[in-house]
Every structure is written in C-alpha cells, then in structure tokens.
Design a protein around this motif. Structure first.
Motif: not given
Ligand code: FES
Length: 350
Positions: A171-191, A214-220
């Motif tokens: 669950r912690r890993l899943a939360l990390t994945h979800g948090a990173v990808m959420s930042v990615v989506v917010v950044a894309e929407i802002t862009s 996109w680079l952050l998405a690689l980490a996610g």
C-alpha cells in the motif's frame, strides 16, 4: 570576419560550400537545395521580401541574408584547410551512400509511387498528405499532451480503485506511485493550460513543464513496475499453478456433503469442491486476486465470494463475476466413480 556579398549562386554553392538546406524566418517554408539552379529559383521565388535565410554550409553553418534587393550576404568564409580535414573524417555511412548514385533512380521511383497514391485519392489524398506532413496539425504537441492527460486521468481512476485493496508495504508503494503520477498529471494539465491561455512567449515554459512531467513519470512508472514485478500486485495468483491433466482421486463421496465448501489437494492444486443439488463442482481454491481462501468465503447459489476482498467466482466454471479480481479461477472437472471423487483440470493452465 566581415560579411562578403555573394552576387551569384555559383558563389554560394561551390564544391566546398555545398548547401544542404536553407530555412527562412518563422512562417516561411523550409527550402532544401543542392544545386545552383535551385538557389536561383529560391531567390526568384522569395522576391524582394526581407527574409533571413539560415543555411548549413559544409563544413560549418553560415548565415545568409536575402535583402530587399535580392542580394545574398555571406558571413565569414569556410576555412579550406579545416574543410579538407573535415572531409577526411566524413562519416563512413556518408562516404558509402554518397557513391551509390544508382539509388537516385530507386528513390525517384518510390517518390513517384507515394506522390501518385496521394494524387489518385484526389482531395482526400491532399488532406491526408497535409496531415502526414503535419501541415494541418500545427499543435501536434498540444494534441499529444491532451491525449496524455486523458489517459492519465483514466489511469488515476483505475489505479486508485486498485489501491483501495492494497495493504502494508504494498500500500505504501502504491501510494508513492499514485502520488508521483498525480503530480505528473497536474503538471501536464498546467502545461496544457499555459499553451492554451498564456501568451506565446510562455510556450517554452509549458514545454519545459511537460518535459519535466515526462521525466517524473519515468520515476513513477518505475515504482508502478516494482509493485507488479516485485510484489505481484494485480498478478494472477494462479499464474504459476500446476494441476492434474488426468483424473486424480481427491476423496470419497461422503467427504463432500451438500452445500459444504471443502478444500482439498488435487494433484498439487488447491481445489474448492462444493456439492450443490447433489452435483459436485470444483474450482481452484486460491483466489486469483490476492490469494484469499475461497473455502472460507460465502456461497450464494452457484457463486462463491472471497472472504478477503469480496471477489466473486462461479463454482461451475470459475469465471469471475465480481472484482477486484480480474482473472478467473482454474476450473476443474469432477466425477464420482464407485464412491470415489476424482478431478482434473478442465483445460491446461499454461
Ligand atoms: S484475495 Fe482479494 S478478493 Fe480474494
């Protein structure tokens, strides 16, 4: 070095200054030429418009100006000694291909076929050609970003649903994945918002933001992959199960009374056997979702519900009727002979 005036195309295109491409300011077409004749044509075609032309001149990039009087100015001049040195180190592929003049006929034939195909399609062909060139998709990057945002939002929806049934370290890993990808989506929407609403001068910032996303998405994605490949999240728990290809005895008829859920070993495969209306049914006993024990679940009609996350499976053939499981249970065939109960896999698992 002072700019020198070029008064003829021959001055511009000499053996040591073979121009490979020439481009004009924003909004003007890119011209590609390799001969003096084409240069002259370009000069005539440009008329007296004060375009600044950028040309790559072997061995170094030079800048040319086409002014109101249709004159071309050359900044600097190629260093012949250095030019010769570069020539000596021309890439092997260039040296090899440059000699293959026979390829020109092949290339022209291929171009003719492509052009002919577009022409044969008429106006739709021209529209298709424009699209393939990118002429009618001036904001291809914006379009691709919009697709990415839509996919990201859908992934957030499905991912958060899967996250709902995770526990502990997973669950912690899943939360990390979800948090990173959420930042990615917010950044894309802002862009995307910057591209649509902000002045054109902000476009580069929008591109930088999307690139960072996109680079952050690689980490996610790495964390998401770790979830699946290392922890087995969303992996079918029966993916590596083995079972009997031929009937094996699992007990006597008396071991399986009506409506009782019995777990037994069927040639190495944990099996759930249930007698319903006098008929025996058998499926894999390990829930495909996360390994829950189906014999501890509840039976409603011909559907058994997993006690862990409530996935539902049909005891007739093992197919999943309710999530979060996405894979069916291994189905088993059952027979009773001379008071013995035997089972085998209904079909190979691998
Ligand atoms: S283990 Fe999750 S539904 Fe069965």
């Amino acid at each position: 070095m002072q700019p020198s005036r070029v008064t003829s195309a021959a001055d511009l295109v000499s053996p040591r200054m073979a121009c490979s491409s020439i481009g004009a300011n924003r909004g003007s077409p890119l011209l590609v030429f390799e001969s003096a004749a084409v240069v002259l044509k370009a000069r005539r075609g440009s008329g007296s418009r004060p375009y600044k032309l950028n040309a790559r001149v072997w061995p170094a990039t030079q800048t040319f100006f086409l002014n109101n009087h249709m004159a071309i100015e050359r900044k600097g001049a190629p260093d012949s000694r250095r030019a010769g040195s570069r020539r000596d180190h021309e890439a092997f592929v260039d040296r090899l291909v440059r000699r293959q003049t026979w390829m020109d006929g092949l290339a022209e034939g291929t171009q003719g076929l492509i052009g002919g195909a577009y022409k044969a399609l008429g106006r739709p062909g021209q529209a298709l050609k424009n699209a393939m060139h990118g002429t009618t998709i001036p904001a291809a990057g914006d379009f691709a970003l919009a697709i990415g945002i839509a996919a990201g939002l859908l992934a957030a929806l499905t991912g958060s649903t899967d996250f709902h049934d995770t526990y502990g370290h997973e669950r912690r890993l899943a939360l990390t994945h979800g948090a990173v990808m959420s930042v990615v989506v917010v950044a894309e929407i802002t862009s995307f918002a910057i591209r649509i609403a902000a002045p054109p001068t902000s476009h580069i910032a929008a591109v930088d933001l999307a690139t960072g996303a996109w680079l952050l998405a690689l980490a996610g994605a790495y964390v998401g992959g770790h979830l699946t490949f290392a922890l087995g999240t969303a992996v079918n728990r029966n993916a590596f199960a083995e079972g009997p290809a031929h009937f094996v005895k699992v007990g006597s008829s008396d071991d399986f009374p009506e409506a009782k859920k019995v777990r037994t070993d069927a040639g190495g495969l944990p099996a759930l056997i249930v007698r319903k209306d006098g008929v025996l049914h058998a499926i894999g006993a390990v829930c495909s979702h996360a390994g829950g024990p189906l014999e501890e679940g509840t039976l409603d009609g011909d559907v058994v519900t997993c006690p862990w996350h409530s996935s539902r499976f049909c005891i007739d053939d093992g197919h999943v009727t309710g999530g979060p499981a996405t894979f069916s249970q291994p189905p088993l065939l059952v027979r009773e002979r001379n008071g013995a109960v035997e089972v085998r896999l209904a079909h190979p698992l691998h």
